[in-house]
Design a protein around this motif. Structure first.
Motif, PDB file in Angstrom:
ATOM      1  N   ILE A  21       0.826  -1.368  -0.037  1.00 38.56           N
ATOM      2  CA  ILE A  21      -0.007   0.037  -0.073  1.00 38.56           C
ATOM      3  C   ILE A  21       0.998   1.271  -0.046  1.00 38.56           C
ATOM      4  N   VAL A  22       1.768   1.168   1.001  1.00 35.14           N
ATOM      5  CA  VAL A  22       2.722   2.389   1.081  1.00 35.14           C
ATOM      6  C   VAL A  22       3.583   2.615  -0.083  1.00 35.14           C
ATOM      7  N   ALA A  23       3.857   1.565  -1.064  1.00 41.48           N
ATOM      8  CA  ALA A  23       4.681   1.734  -2.103  1.00 41.48           C
ATOM      9  C   ALA A  23       3.910   1.947  -3.290  1.00 41.48           C
ATOM     10  N   GLY A  24       2.466   2.250  -3.155  1.00 40.54           N
ATOM     11  CA  GLY A  24       1.664   2.550  -4.224  1.00 40.54           C
ATOM     12  C   GLY A  24       1.085   1.707  -5.126  1.00 40.54           C
ATOM     13  N   ALA A  25       0.512   0.541  -4.679  1.00 38.38           N
ATOM     14  CA  ALA A  25      -0.195  -0.586  -5.308  1.00 38.38           C
ATOM     15  C   ALA A  25      -1.512  -0.115  -5.430  1.00 38.38           C
ATOM     16  N   ASP A  26      -1.880  -0.541  -6.657  1.00 34.91           N
ATOM     17  CA  ASP A  26      -3.407  -0.272  -7.009  1.00 34.91           C
ATOM     18  C   ASP A  26      -4.251  -1.397  -6.374  1.00 34.91           C
ATOM     19  N   ALA A  27      -3.927  -2.469  -6.059  1.00 33.58           N
ATOM     20  CA  ALA A  27      -4.459  -3.525  -5.656  1.00 33.58           C
ATOM     21  C   ALA A  27      -3.441  -4.441  -5.049  1.00 33.58           C
ATOM     22  N   VAL A  28      -3.990  -5.452  -4.297  1.00 31.60           N
ATOM     23  CA  VAL A  28      -3.327  -6.481  -3.657  1.00 31.60           C
ATOM     24  C   VAL A  28      -4.060  -7.575  -3.676  1.00 31.60           C
ATOM     25  N   TYR A  29      -3.420  -8.917  -4.177  1.00 35.13           N
ATOM     26  CA  TYR A  29      -3.977 -10.096  -3.743  1.00 35.13           C
ATOM     27  C   TYR A  29      -3.556 -10.695  -2.535  1.00 35.13           C
ATOM     28  N   PHE A  30      -4.248 -11.503  -1.981  1.00 36.64           N
ATOM     29  CA  PHE A  30      -4.039 -12.064  -0.685  1.00 36.64           C
ATOM     30  C   PHE A  30      -4.679 -13.360  -0.437  1.00 36.64           C
ATOM     31  N   GLY A  31      -4.279 -14.045   0.527  1.00 34.89           N
ATOM     32  CA  GLY A  31      -5.036 -15.449   1.070  1.00 34.89           C
ATOM     33  C   GLY A  31      -5.441 -15.390   2.368  1.00 34.89           C
ATOM     34  N   TRP A 256       8.351  -0.346  -9.721  1.00 35.85           N
ATOM     35  CA  TRP A 256       7.340  -0.309 -10.803  1.00 35.85           C
ATOM     36  C   TRP A 256       6.259   0.888 -10.533  1.00 35.85           C
ATOM     37  N   ARG A 257       5.955   1.344  -9.524  1.00 37.80           N
ATOM     38  CA  ARG A 257       5.319   2.661  -9.419  1.00 37.80           C
ATOM     39  C   ARG A 257       5.859   3.884 -10.001  1.00 37.80           C
ATOM     40  N   LYS A 258       7.104   3.881  -9.844  1.00 38.20           N
ATOM     41  CA  LYS A 258       7.836   5.131 -10.534  1.00 38.20           C
ATOM     42  C   LYS A 258       7.641   4.857 -12.056  1.00 38.20           C
ATOM     43  N   GLN A 259       7.932   3.776 -12.455  1.00 38.10           N
ATOM     44  CA  GLN A 259       7.658   3.567 -13.934  1.00 38.10           C
ATOM     45  C   GLN A 259       6.372   3.955 -14.407  1.00 38.10           C
ATOM     46  N   LEU A 260       5.409   3.566 -13.884  1.00 48.57           N
ATOM     47  CA  LEU A 260       3.884   3.883 -13.914  1.00 48.57           C
ATOM     48  C   LEU A 260       3.711   5.562 -14.013  1.00 48.57           C
ATOM     49  N   THR A 261       4.169   6.037 -12.937  1.00 48.38           N
ATOM     50  CA  THR A 261       3.970   7.485 -12.639  1.00 48.38           C
ATOM     51  C   THR A 261       4.741   8.409 -13.919  1.00 48.38           C
ATOM     52  N   ARG A 262       5.929   7.801 -14.448  1.00 44.48           N
ATOM     53  CA  ARG A 262       6.580   8.673 -15.535  1.00 44.48           C
ATOM     54  C   ARG A 262       5.626   8.162 -16.826  1.00 44.48           C
ATOM     55  N   TYR A 263       5.046   7.237 -16.797  1.00 45.96           N
ATOM     56  CA  TYR A 263       4.165   6.964 -18.172  1.00 45.96           C
ATOM     57  C   TYR A 263       2.850   7.840 -17.999  1.00 45.96           C
ATOM     58  N   TYR A 264       2.275   7.971 -16.920  1.00 49.82           N
ATOM     59  CA  TYR A 264       1.225   8.779 -16.843  1.00 49.82           C
ATOM     60  C   TYR A 264       1.354  10.195 -17.256  1.00 49.82           C
ATOM     61  N   GLN A 265       2.571  10.589 -16.673  1.00 47.88           N
ATOM     62  CA  GLN A 265       3.153  11.957 -16.838  1.00 47.88           C
ATOM     63  C   GLN A 265       3.978  12.103 -18.030  1.00 47.88           C
ATOM     64  N   HIS A 266       3.833  11.244 -19.058  1.00 46.91           N
ATOM     65  CA  HIS A 266       4.518  11.334 -20.430  1.00 46.91           C
ATOM     66  C   HIS A 266       6.032  11.838 -20.300  1.00 46.91           C
ATOM     67  N   GLN A 267       6.809  11.137 -19.270  1.00 43.47           N
ATOM     68  CA  GLN A 267       8.004  11.479 -18.931  1.00 43.47           C
ATOM     69  C   GLN A 267       8.923  10.321 -19.520  1.00 43.47           C
ATOM     70  N   PRO A 268       9.964  10.540 -19.720  1.00 40.73           N
ATOM     71  CA  PRO A 268      11.261   9.709 -20.388  1.00 40.73           C
ATOM     72  C   PRO A 268      11.201   8.493 -19.429  1.00 40.73           C
ATOM     73  N   PHE A 269      11.614   7.236 -20.051  1.00 37.76           N
ATOM     74  CA  PHE A 269      12.056   6.069 -19.093  1.00 37.76           C
ATOM     75  C   PHE A 269      13.201   6.353 -18.582  1.00 37.76           C
ATOM     76  N   VAL A 270      13.293   5.958 -16.982  1.00 34.98           N
ATOM     77  CA  VAL A 270      14.405   6.137 -16.040  1.00 34.98           C
ATOM     78  C   VAL A 270      14.755   4.469 -15.965  1.00 34.98           C
ATOM     79  N   ASP A 271      15.970   4.100 -15.959  1.00 34.66           N
ATOM     80  CA  ASP A 271      16.355   2.680 -15.803  1.00 34.66           C
ATOM     81  C   ASP A 271      16.553   2.716 -14.136  1.00 34.66           C
ATOM     82  N   GLU A 272      15.704   1.993 -13.500  1.00 29.39           N
ATOM     83  CA  GLU A 272      16.027   2.036 -12.012  1.00 29.39           C
ATOM     84  C   GLU A 272      16.052   0.351 -11.429  1.00 29.39           C
ATOM     85  N   LYS A 273      16.190  -0.275 -12.440  1.00 23.58           N
ATOM     86  CA  LYS A 273      16.144  -1.921 -12.407  1.00 23.58           C
ATOM     87  C   LYS A 273      17.187  -2.143 -11.391  1.00 23.58           C
TER      88      LYS A 273
END
Length: 749
Positions: A21-31, A256-273
């Motif tokens: 949640i704090v990392a920015g997940a839109d959903a969580v799957y759990f058992g 992955w949240r950082k990646q998605l945020t850049r995608y939504y804001q039309h920012q260039p890809f930044v390699d943080e792998k």
């Protein structure tokens, strides 16, 4: 604006869910504690469920409950009790494998959103149509698919108003999910029951290629394919890891949240792998997505690769340098853990506090004020109109309202300071007041009533006569064996996963031998599925067996009788009911993972056939990868377009526990791993006499350590005597066919 893509995170326990949640997940799957495919995770208790849902929803994070195992008959009552509790929670969806559970949810719990698990093994368009008809709103596509295959299946899903999710990070299984039985056969820990002991990660005696861990694949990472996945229309990016630690979940989701945020804001890809290497990994591969299935997708080490990775990129060689890298990796993980603890320190998991205030008004009304967290409302009742002479005191009212101490709420206070002790209230009135409060707490919606277990219309018992004796069927894969069909009631013919240039040959074979029943395999991807359906429609057989639900759906559409094969993992009455009522299926094979008592309990729907395989080479897994890269070696570094149709190889491997396995690659088929000993269960014919329509003997030529001194024709004759009740046939068969195993029939799942 870019389409919103869901970031779906794993939650093995409460702390991991908080991390997601704090990392920015839109959903969580759990058992929860039961019915989920990660029994090794800590999982969530039901008492924790509602407070956890409230916390997640407060942070705009959806929660999907995993119920992704096959269900056995004895669990049906407990399953209905659980679903009756879930249906009145704020759960956002459930993830399902069992066909019977799909059916139960669609018909009896329609308010619950259904997602198809990766365990369903979805890889062709027919399977998506099958799942849509079962009520699924989304499907998790198989991990083995290419970007182009994902694109095509996503388009198909969207045309059916379904969503697709794709695993983008985490462990790779060497087998197609849902089709792996190695843990079940060796150790009794079924992967289809959430108990996989991961024997694919075990050490094996080095073979020609010299690899100690020949079945161990690198982790999946689609980090560099994010843009292509977005362009393919994928709706959800799923991270694997319900047995991973919270700091792992936080790091991967945050990256992955950082990646998605850049995608939504039309920012260039930044390699943080690089951050993904700081937590547990077996190194990474994107070979499936890029259609580059190669030998470098394996790693000869099942443990954490972080230290080795950073040692390599820093060129550490001396003991001092290597120790420094090891310490730095440890310090980095410690820093992540401390940061996460700070971020989640104020995220409390608690039930909603309830306060009841009872106020007697001058006009004779009783007003009940309710405060539930931030929600406040009141309900009034005219006590003068009560048809009772009974006066309700504080103790009686408190006792009646204590039922609000439940999974979701805890009563914090009863306030009677403005309550007159001469209020006349009937028990009926109190019940109505409580129902009004429950509805108000449930956003104005009435609670869904409890659903009782529905009855299945079963076969009428028939007296056992000679005519009711179970039939005998065989499975063959060679034209030379067709002559054996004269001695059996049904003759199945195994079709390859890749028909290719054999299409016309197979059409001629099946049309020229109309008594042959086509047996369709479990894996049919892309053009292979299209060719299988084309063959089905051209030949128009009277009956087929299919281990692929996509072909089952095609048969249903073409009004062709079909039988569900043994790899569909059918284990309860409702799965049979689902097939019959929804897809006009004629019959089904019962899973060979089940024990005698588990099979006996299954109810057969009316006008439905039950089948069982009493002898077969035990298929442990099917893979889109090549096993021979790691075992015997191969002159090719990668799989090309000729490997599937033309390659034919055979080898064996032995793990450090002295369990032997057979690797078999037939022309037109994927790599298969078989148990070294064939399955044979001669007891079932007498144990469950009258239960089955037919028994199957698999006579395909798979070279295992099980040897028979009987010719195929003699073997058939002896099994027919066995089915007819000749007890001496049991001795003759078991003496002449050795060694075999049948312990699953005793232990079950």
């Amino acid at each position: 604006m870019n389409k919103k893509i869901e970031l779906l995170a794993p939650g093995g326990d409460i702390e991991a869910i908080k991390a997601a949640i704090v990392a920015g997940a839109d959903a969580v799957y759990f058992g929860l504690d039961s019915f989920n495919a990660r029994n090794r995770a800590i999982n969530i208790s039901f008492d924790e469920l509602n407070p956890l849902l409230a916390l997640a929803h407060k942070h705009d994070c959806q929660m999907f409950l995993t119920l992704n195992i096959i269900i056995i008959e004895s669990e049906i009552p407990a399953l209905f009790r659980l679903l009756n509790r879930i249906t009145n929670t704020d759960i956002d969806g459930v993830i399902v494998q069992d066909l019977g559970l799909f059916y139960i949810l669609r018909h009896y719990f329609p308010s619950i959103d259904i997602h198809a698990s990766t365990q369903v093994t979805t890889h062709n368009s027919g399977q998506i149509e099958f799942l849509q008809k079962l009520g699924a709103s989304r499907t998790n596509l198989s991990r083995e698919l290419t970007l182009e295959e994902i694109r095509e299946l996503t388009q198909k899903s969207h045309a059916l108003n379904m969503a697709t999710e794709v695993f983008v990070h985490g462990s790779n299984c060497i087998s197609f999910s849902g089709l792996c039985y190695i843990s079940s056969v060796h150790g009794g820990n079924s992967g289809n029951r959430g108990r996989c002991s991961q024997p694919c990660r075990d050490a094996y005696q080095p073979a020609k290629a010299g690899k100690e861990f020949p079945l161990n694949m690198k982790d999946n990472s689609a980090y560099y394919q994010f843009a292509e996945l977005a362009d393919a229309g994928v709706d959800s990016l799923k991270i694997e890891g319900r047995i991973k630690k919270p700091h792992y979940v936080y790091t991967v989701v945050n990256t992955w949240r950082k990646q998605l945020t850049r995608y939504y804001q039309h920012q260039p890809f930044v390699d943080e792998k690089i951050d993904l290497y700081r937590v547990f990994n077996r190194d990474f591969t994107d070979g499936y997505l890029t259609n580059d299935i190669n030998k470098n997708m394996f790693i000869d080490n099942p443990r954490d690769n972080s230290h080795d990775h950073f040692s390599k990129i820093t060129h550490a060689e001396t003991p001092f340098e290597l120790e420094a890298v090891k310490q730095q990796v440890y310090d980095d993980k410690t820093a992540i853990i401390q940061k996460l603890e700070n971020l989640t320190s104020d995220m409390l998991i608690d039930k909603v506090p309830l306060k009841f205030t009872f106020i007697s008004l001058d006009n004779g009304e009783l007003e009940i004020g309710v405060t539930a967290g931030d929600l406040h409302f009141s309900i009034s009742v005219d006590t003068r109109k009560q048809s009772t002479s009974r006066v309700m005191d504080q103790a009686t009212i408190t006792k009646r309202f204590n039922s609000f101490n439940n999974d979701k709420y805890r009563i914090e206070q009863f306030d009677f300071t403005r309550f007159a002790h001469d209020n006349g209230l009937s028990y009926k009135s109190i019940t109505l007041i409580k129902q009004q409060i429950e509805q108000a707490l449930n956003a104005g919606k009435p609670l869904i009533e409890t659903v009782d277990i529905p009855s299945i219309v079963v076969q009428s018992p028939k007296p056992l006569t000679e005519d009711s004796t179970a039939k005998l069927a065989i499975l063959i894969a060679r034209e030379n064996d067709i002559e054996l069909c004269e001695n059996v009631d049904t003759c199945y013919f195994q079709l390859p996963e890749h028909i290719g240039k054999r299409f016309n040959q197979l059409v001629t074979l099946l049309k020229g031998n109309p008594t042959l029943v086509p047996w369709f395999p479990s894996i049919l991807i892309g053009d292979d599925f299209n060719q299988a359906v084309a063959l089905l429609n051209l030949v128009q057989p009277k009956l087929i067996v299919t281990n692929n639900t996509g072909v089952g759906f095609a048969a249903f559409n073409a009004n062709i009788n079909w039988i569900a094969g043994p790899q569909l993992n059918l284990s309860n009455s409702f799965s049979l009911e689902a097939l019959k009522r929804t897809f006009n299926c004629r019959g089904a094979f019962i899973s060979n993972e089940l024990a005698h008592k588990q099979i006996r309990a299954i109810k057969c729907p009316e006008d439905f056939e039950l089948h069982y395989s009493i002898y077969h080479p035990t298929l442990l897994m099917t893979s889109r990868q090549c096993f021979f890269h790691q075992v015997t070696g191969c002159k090719k570094d990668k799989i090309d377009e000729q490997c599937l149709p033309k390659c034919s190889k055979h080898a064996s491997i032995i793990n450090v526990k002295d369990n032997a396995f057979v690797i078999d690659k037939q022309k037109g088929s994927y790599n298969n791993l078989y148990n070294n000993l064939n399955f044979m269960n001669v007891d079932i014919a007498t144990d469950l006499k009258g239960k089955f329509t037919s028994f199957l003997v698999d006579l395909r030529d798979i070279n295992t350590s099980t040897k028979t001194k009987l010719s195929k024709a003699t073997f058939i004759a002896e099994v027919r005597k066995l089915i007819a009740g000749d007890q001496a046939a049991i001795t003759r068969i078991t003496e002449q066919v050795q060694p075999t195993i049948s312990h699953q029939y005793t232990k079950g799942i």
